[in-house]
Design a protein around this motif. Structure first.
Motif, PDB file in Angstrom:
ATOM      1  N   LYS A 190       0.868  -1.187   0.000  1.00  0.00           N
ATOM      2  CA  LYS A 190       0.000   0.000   0.000  1.00  0.00           C
ATOM      3  C   LYS A 190       0.902   1.233   0.000  1.00  0.00           C
ATOM      4  CE  LYS A 190      -0.292  -0.287   5.040  1.00  0.00           C
ATOM      5  NZ  LYS A 190      -1.186  -0.491   6.207  1.00  0.00           N
ATOM      6  N   PRO A 191       0.355   2.384  -0.327  1.00  0.00           N
ATOM      7  CA  PRO A 191       1.185   3.601  -0.335  1.00  0.00           C
ATOM      8  C   PRO A 191       1.763   3.889   1.044  1.00  0.00           C
ATOM      9  CG  PRO A 191      -0.881   3.961  -1.495  1.00  0.00           C
ATOM     10  CD  PRO A 191      -1.006   2.624  -0.830  1.00  0.00           C
ATOM     11  N   TYR A 192       3.000   4.364   1.050  1.00  0.00           N
ATOM     12  CA  TYR A 192       3.649   4.731   2.308  1.00  0.00           C
ATOM     13  C   TYR A 192       3.218   6.139   2.697  1.00  0.00           C
ATOM     14  CZ  TYR A 192       7.258   5.300   5.851  1.00  0.00           C
ATOM     15  OH  TYR A 192       7.912   5.508   7.041  1.00  0.00           O
ATOM     16  N   GLU A 193       2.890   6.335   3.958  1.00  0.00           N
ATOM     17  CA  GLU A 193       2.337   7.615   4.398  1.00  0.00           C
ATOM     18  C   GLU A 193       3.296   8.437   5.258  1.00  0.00           C
ATOM     19  OE1 GLU A 193      -1.332   6.649   6.299  1.00  0.00           O
ATOM     20  OE2 GLU A 193      -2.352   6.100   4.423  1.00  0.00           O
ATOM     21  N   GLY A 194       4.453   7.890   5.588  1.00  0.00           N
ATOM     22  CA  GLY A 194       5.397   8.627   6.417  1.00  0.00           C
ATOM     23  C   GLY A 194       6.346   9.487   5.594  1.00  0.00           C
ATOM     24  N   ASP A 195       7.284  10.157   6.288  1.00  0.00           N
ATOM     25  CA  ASP A 195       8.268  10.975   5.583  1.00  0.00           C
ATOM     26  C   ASP A 195       9.508  10.141   5.263  1.00  0.00           C
ATOM     27  OD1 ASP A 195       9.628  10.737   8.004  1.00  0.00           O
ATOM     28  OD2 ASP A 195       9.228  12.804   8.632  1.00  0.00           O
ATOM     29  N   LEU A 196      10.437  10.741   4.518  1.00  0.00           N
ATOM     30  CA  LEU A 196      11.639  10.032   4.080  1.00  0.00           C
ATOM     31  C   LEU A 196      12.509   9.613   5.260  1.00  0.00           C
ATOM     32  CD1 LEU A 196      13.521   8.967   1.903  1.00  0.00           C
ATOM     33  CD2 LEU A 196      14.397  11.302   1.589  1.00  0.00           C
ATOM     34  N   HIS A 197      12.627  10.467   6.264  1.00  0.00           N
ATOM     35  CA  HIS A 197      13.415  10.122   7.446  1.00  0.00           C
ATOM     36  C   HIS A 197      12.883   8.841   8.085  1.00  0.00           C
ATOM     37  CE1 HIS A 197      15.565  10.526  11.268  1.00  0.00           C
ATOM     38  NE2 HIS A 197      14.397  10.323  11.868  1.00  0.00           N
ATOM     39  N   SER A 198      11.563   8.727   8.188  1.00  0.00           N
ATOM     40  CA  SER A 198      10.965   7.520   8.776  1.00  0.00           C
ATOM     41  C   SER A 198      11.177   6.314   7.876  1.00  0.00           C
ATOM     42  CB  SER A 198       9.465   7.737   9.014  1.00  0.00           C
ATOM     43  OG  SER A 198       9.238   8.814   9.898  1.00  0.00           O
ATOM     44  N   PHE A 199      11.075   6.525   6.560  1.00  0.00           N
ATOM     45  CA  PHE A 199      11.166   5.404   5.627  1.00  0.00           C
ATOM     46  C   PHE A 199      12.522   4.715   5.681  1.00  0.00           C
ATOM     47  CE2 PHE A 199      12.028   3.558   1.422  1.00  0.00           C
ATOM     48  CZ  PHE A 199      10.949   2.671   1.343  1.00  0.00           C
ATOM     49  N   ILE A 200      13.591   5.464   5.788  1.00  0.00           N
ATOM     50  CA  ILE A 200      14.910   4.824   5.763  1.00  0.00           C
ATOM     51  C   ILE A 200      15.138   3.941   6.987  1.00  0.00           C
ATOM     52  CG2 ILE A 200      15.891   6.691   4.382  1.00  0.00           C
ATOM     53  CD1 ILE A 200      17.349   7.672   6.891  1.00  0.00           C
ATOM     54  N   HIS A 201      14.308   4.105   8.026  1.00  0.00           N
ATOM     55  CA  HIS A 201      14.419   3.284   9.230  1.00  0.00           C
ATOM     56  C   HIS A 201      13.429   2.123   9.235  1.00  0.00           C
ATOM     57  CE1 HIS A 201      17.167   5.967  11.498  1.00  0.00           C
ATOM     58  NE2 HIS A 201      16.575   6.930  10.812  1.00  0.00           N
ATOM     59  N   GLU A 202      12.585   2.025   8.214  1.00  0.00           N
ATOM     60  CA  GLU A 202      11.573   0.972   8.170  1.00  0.00           C
ATOM     61  C   GLU A 202      12.227  -0.410   8.066  1.00  0.00           C
ATOM     62  OE1 GLU A 202       8.399   1.044   8.602  1.00  0.00           O
ATOM     63  OE2 GLU A 202       7.936   3.187   8.478  1.00  0.00           O
ATOM     64  N   SER A 203      11.536  -1.407   8.608  1.00  0.00           N
ATOM     65  CA  SER A 203      12.065  -2.774   8.565  1.00  0.00           C
ATOM     66  C   SER A 203      11.673  -3.508   7.283  1.00  0.00           C
ATOM     67  CB  SER A 203      11.567  -3.568   9.772  1.00  0.00           C
ATOM     68  OG  SER A 203      10.145  -3.657   9.762  1.00  0.00           O
ATOM     69  N   VAL A 204      10.642  -3.011   6.581  1.00  0.00           N
ATOM     70  CA  VAL A 204      10.142  -3.687   5.378  1.00  0.00           C
ATOM     71  C   VAL A 204      10.593  -2.946   4.121  1.00  0.00           C
ATOM     72  CG1 VAL A 204       8.088  -4.347   4.064  1.00  0.00           C
ATOM     73  CG2 VAL A 204       8.126  -4.654   6.545  1.00  0.00           C
ATOM     74  N   GLY A 205      11.343  -3.622   3.272  1.00  0.00           N
ATOM     75  CA  GLY A 205      11.671  -3.118   1.953  1.00  0.00           C
ATOM     76  C   GLY A 205      12.482  -1.851   1.896  1.00  0.00           C
ATOM     77  N   SER A 206      13.159  -1.505   2.966  1.00  0.00           N
ATOM     78  CA  SER A 206      13.933  -0.271   2.982  1.00  0.00           C
ATOM     79  C   SER A 206      15.433  -0.578   3.039  1.00  0.00           C
ATOM     80  CB  SER A 206      13.496   0.615   4.155  1.00  0.00           C
ATOM     81  OG  SER A 206      14.069   1.906   4.061  1.00  0.00           O
ATOM     82  N   PHE A 207      16.184   0.242   3.746  1.00  0.00           N
ATOM     83  CA  PHE A 207      17.645   0.171   3.656  1.00  0.00           C
ATOM     84  C   PHE A 207      18.218  -1.141   4.174  1.00  0.00           C
ATOM     85  CE2 PHE A 207      22.021   1.812   4.214  1.00  0.00           C
ATOM     86  CZ  PHE A 207      22.174   2.406   2.979  1.00  0.00           C
ATOM     87  N   ASP A 208      17.729  -1.629   5.289  1.00  0.00           N
ATOM     88  CA  ASP A 208      18.256  -2.882   5.839  1.00  0.00           C
ATOM     89  C   ASP A 208      17.988  -4.054   4.901  1.00  0.00           C
ATOM     90  OD1 ASP A 208      19.244  -1.627   8.074  1.00  0.00           O
ATOM     91  OD2 ASP A 208      17.564  -2.143   9.372  1.00  0.00           O
ATOM     92  N   THR A 209      16.797  -4.068   4.298  1.00  0.00           N
ATOM     93  CA  THR A 209      16.469  -5.131   3.344  1.00  0.00           C
ATOM     94  C   THR A 209      17.384  -5.049   2.129  1.00  0.00           C
ATOM     95  OG1 THR A 209      14.143  -5.132   4.032  1.00  0.00           O
ATOM     96  CG2 THR A 209      14.656  -6.128   1.910  1.00  0.00           C
ATOM     97  N   LEU A 210      17.628  -3.848   1.650  1.00  0.00           N
ATOM     98  CA  LEU A 210      18.493  -3.645   0.492  1.00  0.00           C
ATOM     99  C   LEU A 210      19.917  -4.139   0.756  1.00  0.00           C
ATOM    100  CD1 LEU A 210      19.313  -2.431  -2.229  1.00  0.00           C
ATOM    101  CD2 LEU A 210      19.311  -0.175  -1.151  1.00  0.00           C
TER     102      LEU A 210
END
Length: 326
Positions: free
Chosen positions: A181-201
């Motif tokens: 689904k669309p992400y509703e947070g800001d970029l700062h929050s997104f880079i800390h997400e556990s799903v499909g973000s930096f750690d997954t990459l």
């Protein structure tokens, strides 16, 4: 003697065309109905799936938002011009790549995938083995993880809502449907997400580094190297695919065809008749598939604290193989 996949495909297509030519219309209809029913049988389904996987000559794989569309258009254009491919839907075939294979016996069957749908998974949910690629060539396209994570953020905030309902129905993703689904947070929050973000990459890159010996042949291609020397990188890719003696002018034309400005114009005009390469809002530059196309563009969106955070993650966890450590 083991027949290669291209020769086997040519034999099967030729045999099927011959059979159809010898049957009257009613006979072709009955045969088609019979084969359709047989295709639903579990054994036949398994055989079809096995052949489908074994018939792939090469995979073009990347984490989402790594420049894969750019590279696939260059490859497709080289194949079209070098081998004189013609088809009423040639543009759509160039975008898909795989559907170019039936047009000429010398065109390899290239499957373009993200592999394991990582943008919807946590790091520990990623598949660790790449054994399914042992019989094929693999081109792994990578990009600076900091640029990738920014680009994914805009994909998830500006574009995902237009195709989420389709992704939710994919069998391999049904267990993750609530995440799509669309992400509703800001970029700062997104880079800390556990799903499909930096750690997954980072985990995704490390898994591929550990498995790079598994495919029949493996080629690492870096987005930044294509930007620096597209002629060298594109020629290396097409030769890896088994396409030899491509004239310099064909390489140059393919690079021009897939330039950022031309891709942006083709996206605006829906040249490829695909939602994959269509902006969700023509007035919003961040809603385009061809959004920026820059190296190091992350510095325009992340503050120093966020950049330091990503740098430390890369320094501590990312394999040296990719040469991205800050």
């Amino acid at each position: 003697m083991i027949l290669n996949a291209i020769l086997v495909r040519s034999i099967l297509v030729g045999a099927w065309s011959f059979v159809k030519s010898k049957l009257p219309p009613e006979g072709r209809r009955k045969l088609g109905t019979f084969l359709g029913r047989m295709a639903q049988k579990p054994l036949i389904t398994s055989l079809v799936r096995w052949y489908d996987q074994r018939s792939v000559d090469a995979y073009l794989i990347s984490f989402p938002k790594s420049g894969r569309t750019w590279l696939r258009l260059m490859i497709g254009r080289v194949l079209e011009k070098h081998l004189g491919l013609t088809d009423p839907k040639i543009m759509e075939r160039i975008l898909e790549l795989e559907t170019l294979a039936p047009l000429h016996p010398d065109v390899p069957k290239i499957r373009v995938i993200h592999d394991d749908e990582p943008e919807w998974k946590k790091p520990d949910e990623l598949v660790q083995s790449k054994a399914k690629y042992k019989n094929a060539k693999v081109i792994l396209l990578v990009r600076d993880p900091r640029d990738v994570v920014v680009s994914i953020y805009f994909e998830h905030t500006k574009r995902v809502g237009h195709y989420a309902h389709i992704m939710q129905q994919v069998d391999s993703l049904k267990q993750y449907a609530e995440r799509i689904k669309p992400y509703e947070g800001d970029l700062h929050s997104f880079i800390h997400e556990s799903v499909g973000s930096f750690d997954t990459l980072i985990r995704y890159y490390n898994i591929w580094e550990a498995n790079r010996h598994i495919p029949k042949n493996f080629l690492l291609v870096r987005y930044e190297d294509i930007q620096t020397n597209p002629q060298k990188e594109l020629r290396q890719v097409v030769e890896f695919l088994g396409v030899k003696s491509v004239p310099d002018e064909v390489i140059e034309e393919a690079i021009s065809f897939a330039s950022f400005n031309n891709m942006r114009q083709m996206e605006k005009k829906r040249t490829f008749k695909s939602d994959r390469l269509t902006p969700t809002d023509q007035q919003d530059q961040d809603s385009y598939k061809t959004r920026k196309g820059k190296v190091g563009g992350f510095t325009e969106y992340l503050n120093n604290e966020d950049i330091d955070y990503l740098n430390s993650k890369m320094e501590e966890h990312l394999s040296d193989f990719y040469q991205y450590k800050p």
